[in-house]
Design a protein around this motif. Structure first.
Motif, short mmCIF file in Angstrom:
data_model
loop_
_atom_site.label_atom_id
_atom_site.label_comp_id
_atom_site.label_asym_id
_atom_site.label_seq_id
_atom_site.Cartn_x
_atom_site.Cartn_y
_atom_site.Cartn_z
N ILE A 22 0.88 -3.00 6.70
CA ILE A 22 1.32 -2.04 5.65
C ILE A 22 2.31 -3.25 4.99
O ILE A 22 3.27 -3.05 5.86
N ASN A 23 2.39 -3.49 3.88
CA ASN A 23 3.93 -3.67 3.34
C ASN A 23 4.55 -2.93 2.96
O ASN A 23 4.52 -2.19 1.85
N ARG A 24 5.51 -1.47 3.69
CA ARG A 24 5.73 -0.18 3.68
C ARG A 24 7.27 -0.18 2.06
O ARG A 24 6.67 1.12 1.50
N ALA A 25 7.14 -1.29 2.36
CA ALA A 25 8.32 -1.53 0.64
C ALA A 25 7.69 -1.66 -0.41
O ALA A 25 7.48 -0.71 -1.26
N ARG A 26 6.79 -2.68 -0.39
CA ARG A 26 6.45 -2.79 -1.53
C ARG A 26 5.21 -1.26 -2.20
O ARG A 26 5.11 -1.23 -3.06
N LEU A 27 4.41 -0.77 -0.71
CA LEU A 27 3.76 0.69 -0.82
C LEU A 27 5.11 1.45 -1.59
O LEU A 27 4.41 2.03 -2.62
N PHE A 28 5.59 1.64 -1.15
CA PHE A 28 7.24 2.72 -1.44
C PHE A 28 7.48 2.66 -3.08
O PHE A 28 7.68 3.13 -4.30
N SER A 29 7.19 1.20 -3.19
CA SER A 29 8.27 0.15 -4.82
C SER A 29 6.39 0.97 -5.57
O SER A 29 6.75 1.20 -7.05
N ASP A 30 5.53 0.32 -5.21
CA ASP A 30 4.71 1.36 -6.27
C ASP A 30 4.14 2.62 -6.66
O ASP A 30 3.75 3.19 -7.99
N VAL A 31 4.17 3.85 -5.50
CA VAL A 31 4.52 4.39 -5.43
C VAL A 31 5.85 5.63 -6.62
O VAL A 31 5.28 5.70 -7.53
#
Length: 203
Positions: free
Chosen positions: A111-120
């Motif tokens: 998981i790319n957490r930074a990218r997930l956070f950005s998408d959310v």
């Protein structure tokens, strides 16, 4: 082997003129229909996944659900997480909503957490600005599921069925009683059951 069920007559829910001629209030039917569905999801955890007009009748003043071949299940844990996700969306809490996605889903890759956070964050920006009455919950759920898929997070199968079922039901409501809003009914339901799970002795 044959599975049979009770013979159900009554009026199809999309026979608007017939219902009106029989003395029914279409808005009242719409409100009760939405309430039924929200109860199935939020309280029973067992819901009709294909609520199109052919599967709904009005008979003797009651809404009858038929053809129960496609049903969805939501576990108590996932129901609690869905409630938490709705609260996070309403509060624009991106961190909380991201945590819900990670907690609810099965992580299948790195998981790319930074990218997930950005998408959310993008999802909350797109849908969180809508008023409760203007929010299309089926569309929000589909966007959330798409976000999870892009990040290789497998969500419970019941959520996909729920997204489809809500989209179908919102279409039925739009034709039956356009003034009835499913999200407002959901908010009303949530208020009425807010303290159902409270252990008053413990509190």
């Amino acid at each position: 082997e044959v599975l049979t069920m009770e013979a159900v007559d009554g009026l199809p829910i999309n026979d608007h003129q017939g219902l009106a001629d029989a003395g029914y209030d279409l808005d009242d039917i719409g409100r009760k229909l939405a309430w039924h569905y929200i109860k199935q999801v939020a309280e029973d955890g067992f819901f009709h996944a294909d609520p199109h007009p052919g599967n709904l009748r009005v008979r003797d003043g009651k809404i009858v659900w038929i053809d129960l071949g496609m049903m969805g299940r939501i576990t108590p844990r996932d129901r609690a997480l869905i409630k938490k996700a709705a609260g996070a969306l309403a509060a624009h809490d991106i961190g909380e909503l991201t945590d819900v996605v990670l907690t609810m889903g099965e992580i299948k890759g790195r998981i790319n957490r930074a990218r997930l956070f950005s998408d959310v964050d993008e999802l909350v920006t797109r849908y969180g600005a809508a008023s409760l009455g203007g929010m299309n919950m089926a569309r929000v759920m589909e966007a959330l599921l798409d976000t999870a898929r892009r990040h290789q997070i497998g969500m419970p199968p019941g959520l996909a069925l729920l997204s489809r079922g809500m989209a179908t039901l919102e279409g039925v409501l739009a034709e039956l009683s356009p003034g009835v809003d499913m999200m407002e009914i959901a908010a009303s339901y949530a208020k009425s059951t807010l303290f159902d799970d409270v252990d008053w002795g413990k509190e």
